[in-house]
Design an enzyme around this catalytic site. Structure first.
Site, PDB file in Angstrom:
ATOM      1  N   CYS A  79      32.378  37.559  50.687  1.00 45.52           N
ATOM      2  CA  CYS A  79      31.767  36.471  49.930  1.00 45.52           C
ATOM      3  C   CYS A  79      32.575  35.178  49.808  1.00 45.52           C
ATOM      4  O   CYS A  79      32.168  34.130  50.279  1.00 45.52           O
ATOM      5  CB  CYS A  79      31.441  37.010  48.545  1.00 45.52           C
ATOM      6  SG  CYS A  79      30.852  35.778  47.419  1.00 45.52           S
ATOM      7  N   LYS A 105      25.513  31.622  41.703  1.00 45.87           N
ATOM      8  CA  LYS A 105      26.865  32.186  41.799  1.00 45.87           C
ATOM      9  C   LYS A 105      27.854  31.199  42.410  1.00 45.87           C
ATOM     10  O   LYS A 105      27.585  30.604  43.446  1.00 45.87           O
ATOM     11  CB  LYS A 105      26.795  33.464  42.640  1.00 45.87           C
ATOM     12  CG  LYS A 105      28.134  34.042  43.059  1.00 45.87           C
ATOM     13  CD  LYS A 105      27.914  35.334  43.821  1.00 45.87           C
ATOM     14  CE  LYS A 105      29.183  35.843  44.478  1.00 45.87           C
ATOM     15  NZ  LYS A 105      29.004  37.151  45.127  1.00 45.87           N
ATOM     16  N   HIS A 137      31.951  31.738  42.520  1.00 48.25           N
ATOM     17  CA  HIS A 137      32.917  32.628  43.187  1.00 48.25           C
ATOM     18  C   HIS A 137      33.936  31.884  44.043  1.00 48.25           C
ATOM     19  O   HIS A 137      34.392  32.399  45.074  1.00 48.25           O
ATOM     20  CB  HIS A 137      32.181  33.679  44.027  1.00 48.25           C
ATOM     21  CG  HIS A 137      32.941  34.978  44.084  1.00 48.25           C
ATOM     22  ND1 HIS A 137      32.610  36.010  44.931  1.00 48.25           N
ATOM     23  CD2 HIS A 137      34.032  35.402  43.395  1.00 48.25           C
ATOM     24  CE1 HIS A 137      33.440  37.016  44.758  1.00 48.25           C
ATOM     25  NE2 HIS A 137      34.323  36.669  43.834  1.00 48.25           N
ATOM     26  N   HIS A 180      23.283  41.472  45.769  1.00 42.16           N
ATOM     27  CA  HIS A 180      24.573  42.105  45.507  1.00 42.16           C
ATOM     28  C   HIS A 180      24.408  43.211  44.465  1.00 42.16           C
ATOM     29  O   HIS A 180      23.542  43.134  43.598  1.00 42.16           O
ATOM     30  CB  HIS A 180      25.548  41.045  44.988  1.00 42.16           C
ATOM     31  CG  HIS A 180      26.987  41.432  45.049  1.00 42.16           C
ATOM     32  ND1 HIS A 180      27.540  42.411  44.250  1.00 42.16           N
ATOM     33  CD2 HIS A 180      28.006  40.948  45.812  1.00 42.16           C
ATOM     34  CE1 HIS A 180      28.828  42.520  44.509  1.00 42.16           C
ATOM     35  NE2 HIS A 180      29.139  41.659  45.468  1.00 42.16           N
ATOM     36  N   ASN A 205      27.437  37.322  53.975  1.00 40.63           N
ATOM     37  CA  ASN A 205      28.128  38.290  54.833  1.00 40.63           C
ATOM     38  C   ASN A 205      27.117  39.350  55.232  1.00 40.63           C
ATOM     39  O   ASN A 205      25.964  39.334  54.790  1.00 40.63           O
ATOM     40  CB  ASN A 205      29.330  38.938  54.121  1.00 40.63           C
ATOM     41  CG  ASN A 205      29.073  39.335  52.692  1.00 40.63           C
ATOM     42  OD1 ASN A 205      29.627  38.755  51.759  1.00 40.63           O
ATOM     43  ND2 ASN A 205      28.217  40.320  52.476  1.00 40.63           N
TER      44      ASN A 205
END
Length: 618
Positions: free
Chosen positions: A78, A132, A134, A263, A328
């Site tokens: 990620c 998200k 991250h 996820h 991914n």
């Protein structure tokens, strides 16, 4: 004299007004850009790739009506992908090449990197983010609204519960929800250590302990604690719709929509979560975990459909570019407590096999001159920044030190692309591992994911969760090849140069010549006519699982003829292996050290009223 000065000031003012009006006019003409990221979506999780389990009608409509990317690659996990998407730079050049940013880690995408919303702001865009992040949050400076986004609604870490929005770290980090996934049942004679991914270096606790859970849900800088029992995919949809409905259409919009789906949630709780009405669509899937996962995909697909309808209702769709990507490969077969699927590709998320790095992606826009086709030129996730910047009317030439290429005209005109090679990754940890694609060839070195190197079919029946794991595919006849010679015959036309080389003739690849025809594209781009874009692996040879161990010696694959990495051809092509290893050394010489380090206990949510918040002031 006074009159001359006044006239001069008046002329300057008039010129300034003209420039301002011209800039405003340009801004109004620029396309809206919507970037949608699906989290952990596998190759075989969308029906435009031929999935017969999970229909994705809204995603498919955009893909078929736009350009399907069939030779498109992302990072194996990620954070590196998101950093490359935002910065246009490869993770080896930003220090994000190893794993993900977890818990209380004190690093992020370096602040000296100018990222996508900052570039678009220069062109007059309104910039909003939903979902998200991250990319680091230990200091506010690393968070979205400090890095070019006017607003952010979502979360900062890598995952969380879809309903209560609490976050822990994650499960040995390769799965543990059934005994079959534990180290001693996967080839290790013994195991001394821990299963989780975010273990404390000293007290050996992890965030599934209630003391280490924390809220990770916010609007801009403010925590939100009262949106429990509300599904995150739905919440993100509502927020995106509100942004579009309130947008002043005289200005261009940049909307970054990185979804939580699909996820896993917290592995200490319910890792796969979807509202029951979505799960009930998939009663034909008898495996409980895969059925839950399908519900998560359906919610994501409906969300995208709602966003498109809102753009249409506002009259914005005719001047909008939608880019869709996974971050991914899918965590298949129970990896990370998930039920995604990459079949027939080899491997899973966090590996350098094709199943870990070959990405689901497309671009859709009425502004593309040619549409409805499959783009088979190489494209890497770090190419999106210059490509979309060019589409927005900017000049990528002002972007310095990029690793990405501008593909806008190649995509729009259905022309040959600029990219000749893709570095999958170099991680110097331990003995190191790396992967590189040059033209049609791919080399793997080191432990690129040997614990998850199989070809995992999608779970369908209840017992599949226990039966379809670790190199167990030999039990199923449809994976077996009757004769290895059939594979040799099928691939012979691709190997003429190799045969010549083995007979003593020279075969050189000029890595410095961008126009070198010897490094050929995968195949020609083609119009799909609405048919799913499937991967054809051909029959599987009996030694597919044993002919490659890059921990012992480099493996070489010819991806166009062998997309499922059945046939390691390194032994027959030693000169080519040496050339590609030399190219890897070139990249290694440009690499910065990974930024990873021990977590800082001061970031533990128990010190911050049970919430994940920045804890360092720069």
């Amino acid at each position: 004299m006074r009159r001359i000065v006044t006239q001069s000031l008046g002329g300057s003012l008039a010129l300034f007004c003209l420039v301002a009006q011209f800039t405003e006019c340009l801004s109004a003409q620029r396309p809206n850009i919507v970037v949608i990221v699906a989290d952990d979506l596998g190759w075989n999780d969308v029906s435009f790739h031929g999935s017969d389990q999970i229909p994705t009608p809204n995603i498919d409509a955009l893909a078929y009506g736009g350009i399907i990317l069939n030779n498109y690659y992302v990072s194996p996990i990620c954070t590196p992908t998101r950093g490359a998407l935002m910065s246009g730079r490869h993770p080896i050049h930003t220090g994000l090449q190893r794993g993900v940013i977890v818990g209380a880690a004190k690093y992020g995408l370096p602040l000296e990197e100018k990222i996508m919303p900052q570039w678009f702001q220069q062109l007059g865009y309104r910039t909003h983010m939903v979902g998200k992040w991250h990319l680091g949050f230990y200091a506010w400076d690393f968070t979205p609204t400090y890095r070019g986004f006017e607003s952010h609604y979502g979360y900062l870490l890598g995952h969380g519960d879809y309903f209560d929005h609490m976050t822990e770290c994650t499960p040995w980090h390769l799965g543990m929800f059934a005994e079959q996934y534990l180290p001693t049942l996967r080839g290790f004679e013994s195991h001394y250590g821990y299963y989780q991914g975010c273990e404390d270096y000293f007290d050996h606790t992890y965030e599934a302990n209630p003391e280490y859970w924390g809220v990770d849900w916010r609007r801009n800088l403010d925590l939100i604690r009262n949106e429990t029992n509300l599904y995150s995919t739905d919440l993100f949809t509502v927020e995106a719709v509100n942004i579009i409905n309130k947008h002043d259409t005289s200005q261009p919009l940049f909307l970054y929509l990185p979804h939580q789906a699909v996820h896993s949630g917290n592995t200490g709780g319910d890792p796969l979560q979807a509202p029951q009405h979505y799960v009930d669509r998939f009663l034909h899937i008898k495996n409980y975990h895969r059925r839950l996962f399908a519900g998560m995909v359906a919610a994501l697909d409906d969300s995208i459909g709602t966003v498109v309808k809102t753009l249409e209702s506002r009259g914005m769709m005719n001047n909008t570019i939608i880019m869709f990507t996974t971050d991914n490969g899918g965590p298949a077969n129970g990896f990370d407590a998930n039920a995604a699927n990459n079949f027939p590709l080899r491997g899973v998320k966090a590996t350098l096999w094709e199943g870990g790095v070959r990405g689901v992606g497309f671009i859709h826009s009425p502004l593309l001159k040619k549409q409805g086709y499959v783009y088979n030129n190489m494209l890497h996730v770090c190419d999106w920044l210059p490509t979309l910047y060019k589409a927005a009317g900017g000049s990528p030439s002002v972007m310095k030190n990029l690793d990405g290429y501008d593909h806008w005209e190649s995509l729009s005109d259905k022309r040959k692309g600029k990219r000749k090679e893709i570095l999958h990754n170099i991680d110097p940890k331990g003995q190191g591992h790396s992967g590189l694609r040059v033209g049609d060839y791919k080399i793997l070195v080191g432990d690129v994911g040997m614990s998850w190197d199989d070809w995992y079919p999608p779970w369908q029946n209840p017992a599949d969760t226990e039966l379809l794991h670790i190199n167990n595919t030999q039990k199923y006849g449809h994976f077996l090849n009757k004769k290895e010679s059939a594979v040799v015959d099928r691939h012979a036309k691709y190997f003429n140069k190799m045969v010549a080389s083995n007979m003593g003739y020279e075969m050189e690849i000029d890595f410095d010549n961008e126009d070198a025809d010897k490094v050929s594209p995968m195949t020609d781009s083609y119009y799909h006519k609405g048919a799913p874009v499937r991967v054809d692996c051909g029959p599987k040879p009996f030694n597919a699982s044993t002919n490659c161990d890059p921990r012992k010696s480099p493996c070489l694959f010819h991806i166009p003829s062998d997309p499922c990495e059945y046939n390691n051809i390194a032994e027959q092509n030693k000169d080519l292996v040496i050339q590609m290893l030399t190219r890897l050394m070139h990249y290694e010489n440009t690499m910065v050290p990974p930024l990873n380090g021990p977590e800082d206990p001061a970031g533990n949510p128990k010190y911050h009223d049970g919430a994940w918040v920045p804890w360092v002031k720069l």
